[in-house]
Scaffold this motif. Structure first.
Motif, PDB file in Angstrom:
ATOM      1  N   ASP A 129     -16.121  -1.862  29.898  1.00  0.00           N
ATOM      2  CA  ASP A 129     -15.207  -2.949  30.254  1.00  0.00           C
ATOM      3  C   ASP A 129     -15.919  -4.297  30.258  1.00  0.00           C
ATOM      4  OD1 ASP A 129     -12.779  -1.828  30.414  1.00  0.00           O
ATOM      5  OD2 ASP A 129     -12.644  -1.757  32.592  1.00  0.00           O
ATOM      6  N   HIS A 130     -16.878  -4.420  31.150  1.00  0.00           N
ATOM      7  CA  HIS A 130     -17.564  -5.683  31.337  1.00  0.00           C
ATOM      8  C   HIS A 130     -18.821  -5.722  30.472  1.00  0.00           C
ATOM      9  CE1 HIS A 130     -14.918  -6.393  34.774  1.00  0.00           C
ATOM     10  NE2 HIS A 130     -15.166  -5.144  35.138  1.00  0.00           N
ATOM     11  N   ARG A 131     -19.397  -6.898  30.409  1.00  0.00           N
ATOM     12  CA  ARG A 131     -20.618  -7.046  29.626  1.00  0.00           C
ATOM     13  C   ARG A 131     -21.734  -6.212  30.248  1.00  0.00           C
ATOM     14  NH1 ARG A 131     -23.782 -12.665  29.449  1.00  0.00           N
ATOM     15  NH2 ARG A 131     -24.372 -11.862  31.505  1.00  0.00           N
ATOM     16  N   VAL A 132     -22.398  -5.445  29.439  1.00  0.00           N
ATOM     17  CA  VAL A 132     -23.525  -4.629  29.885  1.00  0.00           C
ATOM     18  C   VAL A 132     -24.778  -5.188  29.222  1.00  0.00           C
ATOM     19  CG1 VAL A 132     -24.512  -2.316  29.957  1.00  0.00           C
ATOM     20  CG2 VAL A 132     -22.040  -2.610  30.175  1.00  0.00           C
ATOM     21  N   ASP A 133     -25.621  -5.808  30.014  1.00  0.00           N
ATOM     22  CA  ASP A 133     -26.807  -6.461  29.463  1.00  0.00           C
ATOM     23  C   ASP A 133     -27.747  -5.465  28.793  1.00  0.00           C
ATOM     24  OD1 ASP A 133     -25.945  -8.937  30.315  1.00  0.00           O
ATOM     25  OD2 ASP A 133     -26.954  -8.781  32.258  1.00  0.00           O
ATOM     26  N   GLU A 134     -27.730  -4.218  29.261  1.00  0.00           N
ATOM     27  CA  GLU A 134     -28.625  -3.219  28.667  1.00  0.00           C
ATOM     28  C   GLU A 134     -28.318  -3.023  27.181  1.00  0.00           C
ATOM     29  OE1 GLU A 134     -28.464  -2.537  33.015  1.00  0.00           O
ATOM     30  OE2 GLU A 134     -27.000  -2.891  31.436  1.00  0.00           O
ATOM     31  N   VAL A 135     -27.033  -3.027  26.814  1.00  0.00           N
ATOM     32  CA  VAL A 135     -26.648  -2.861  25.409  1.00  0.00           C
ATOM     33  C   VAL A 135     -27.173  -4.029  24.585  1.00  0.00           C
ATOM     34  CG1 VAL A 135     -24.703  -2.756  23.821  1.00  0.00           C
ATOM     35  CG2 VAL A 135     -24.615  -1.473  25.957  1.00  0.00           C
ATOM     36  N   LYS A 136     -26.952  -5.220  25.061  1.00  0.00           N
ATOM     37  CA  LYS A 136     -27.406  -6.412  24.339  1.00  0.00           C
ATOM     38  C   LYS A 136     -28.917  -6.403  24.146  1.00  0.00           C
ATOM     39  CE  LYS A 136     -27.314 -11.468  24.646  1.00  0.00           C
ATOM     40  NZ  LYS A 136     -26.868 -12.633  25.467  1.00  0.00           N
ATOM     41  N   ASN A 137     -29.650  -6.023  25.196  1.00  0.00           N
ATOM     42  CA  ASN A 137     -31.106  -6.034  25.109  1.00  0.00           C
ATOM     43  C   ASN A 137     -31.631  -4.971  24.145  1.00  0.00           C
ATOM     44  OD1 ASN A 137     -31.097  -8.064  27.032  1.00  0.00           O
ATOM     45  ND2 ASN A 137     -31.371  -6.657  28.749  1.00  0.00           N
ATOM     46  N   ILE A 138     -31.052  -3.774  24.211  1.00  0.00           N
ATOM     47  CA  ILE A 138     -31.513  -2.698  23.328  1.00  0.00           C
ATOM     48  C   ILE A 138     -31.204  -3.024  21.867  1.00  0.00           C
ATOM     49  CG2 ILE A 138     -31.307  -0.256  22.772  1.00  0.00           C
ATOM     50  CD1 ILE A 138     -32.769  -0.865  25.375  1.00  0.00           C
ATOM     51  N   VAL A 139     -30.018  -3.568  21.614  1.00  0.00           N
ATOM     52  CA  VAL A 139     -29.671  -3.948  20.240  1.00  0.00           C
ATOM     53  C   VAL A 139     -30.628  -5.014  19.717  1.00  0.00           C
ATOM     54  CG1 VAL A 139     -27.922  -5.082  18.830  1.00  0.00           C
ATOM     55  CG2 VAL A 139     -27.248  -3.275  20.418  1.00  0.00           C
ATOM     56  N   ALA A 140     -30.963  -5.991  20.565  1.00  0.00           N
ATOM     57  CA  ALA A 140     -31.892  -7.043  20.145  1.00  0.00           C
ATOM     58  C   ALA A 140     -33.265  -6.448  19.803  1.00  0.00           C
ATOM     59  CB  ALA A 140     -32.011  -8.094  21.246  1.00  0.00           C
ATOM     60  N   ARG A 141     -33.742  -5.537  20.612  1.00  0.00           N
ATOM     61  CA  ARG A 141     -35.034  -4.902  20.325  1.00  0.00           C
ATOM     62  C   ARG A 141     -34.963  -4.063  19.050  1.00  0.00           C
ATOM     63  NH1 ARG A 141     -36.462  -1.529  25.452  1.00  0.00           N
ATOM     64  NH2 ARG A 141     -38.150  -0.876  24.056  1.00  0.00           N
TER      65      ARG A 141
END
Length: 337
Positions: A129-141
């Motif tokens: 639902d909400h923004r999950v920073d873990e997803v953004k960080n893992i994708v960036a790495r």
């Protein structure tokens, strides 16, 4: 799960020979349909795919069911939410529910975000639902260096490890709050400690309802024979499990501390009440004894001793003062005043 202010979002990535790139919805769907979910993850013909859906609605539910072919029950869990952390096995893939945690800086309270994962042999689909920073960080790495995440298993480990590691700052926040409450529980001027202790215990209960099942989920990942989990990844998932156990133990320790603080707060309140009652009782006795003299000499009888005495008024005042002073000295000796 969606709200009027939240718009659905779609992002897809694929690990191609030239690196990790964002791909369109059509291409992601095509690659997912070509995947059987049983081929080895090392197969070069099948790139690792990551589809991320945020704020899903009915259109996204239909996409997951009809175009990606996921089971309606799993899709229903994604849309309705409020699921217990779990790991379900379906034909060709696994469905995992987890929760990320953080502290809302504005409200100074814990924020739990439900997180769903579909894990196949060479794909991972995340729904939240909400923004999950873990997803953004893992994708960036992953996009920076595709070699660090070779397959779905390593991506799943990175996500779960990041989610579990974020529990520790939440625990640290609660630990600091418990220390502040411990310092103020015997402060006579402090107010609202009872509500703060009960509120903190409630949030710890909510966090434990998330962490304890999460521990079982990671344990199941370690024990089961998953096609996307290479043997060399088992120690890493075991490390995540150990972190879950540690978080659970620290939550239990904090709950015991808060229980002790609650007992101390109740005992302190009871002692203050007893002290107040003793003071009120002592002053009541003092004033009642002095009033007795005034009451006797205030009676309207014609024949009473000292009525015609010139210094009777001052003598009555002196008698009341002596009685009151004697009683004050007596109660102070017994620590009632």
């Amino acid at each position: 799960m969606t709200t009027a202010a939240a718009q659905p979002g779609f992002h897809a990535y694929a690990c191609l020979p030239s690196g990790v790139h964002g791909i369109s919805r059509e291409k992601a769907t095509k690659l997912m349909r070509e995947s059987t979910g049983t081929a080895p993850v090392e197969s070069e013909a099948k790139p690792v795919i990551w589809i991320d859906l945020s704020n899903p609605g009915e259109a996204e539910a239909a996409y997951l069911r009809e175009e990606l072919g996921f089971h309606p029950l799993a899709v229903e869990d994604c849309i309705r939410g409020r699921q217990r952390p779990k790991l379900d096995r379906y034909h060709g893939y696994f469905f995992l529910v987890a929760y990320s945690a953080g502290i809302n800086e504005e409200r100074k309270r814990m924020a739990l975000n439900e997180f769903h994962l579909f894990l196949g042999a060479n794909y991972i689909v995340t729904v939240h639902d909400h923004r999950v920073d873990e997803v953004k960080n893992i994708v960036a790495r992953w996009r920076t260096d595709p070699r660090i995440f070779r397959d779905v298993g390593s991506l799943a480990h990175a996500l779960l490890d990041s989610i579990v590691d974020d529990y520790f700052p939440v625990l640290e926040h609660y630990s600091e709050s418990a220390e502040l409450l411990e310092a103020s529980v015997f402060d006579m001027s402090a107010r609202g400690n009872m509500q703060k202790i009960l509120g903190l215990r409630h949030e710890l209960v909510l966090l434990r309802r998330v962490v304890a099942p999460m521990r079982d989920v990671v344990s199941s990942l370690v024990r089961r024979d998953l096609p996307f989990l290479r043997p060399e990844l088992l120690p890493y998932f075991q490390d995540v499990h150990d972190h879950c156990v540690r978080v659970t133990e620290e939550i239990d320790a904090l709950r015991e501390i808060l229980a002790a603080l609650l007992d101390a707060q109740l005992s302190n309140a009871s002692n203050r009440l007893n002290q107040t009652l003793r003071i009120m009782t002592a002053w009541s006795i003092i004033l009642m004894s002095m009033t007795l003299v005034a009451g006797i000499y205030g009676m309207n009888f014609d024949f009473m001793p000292e009525l015609g005495w010139r210094w009777g008024y001052f003598g009555a005042l002196a008698l009341m003062a002596v009685i009151g002073g004697s009683l004050v000295a007596f109660f102070r000796r017994w620590d009632w005043l």
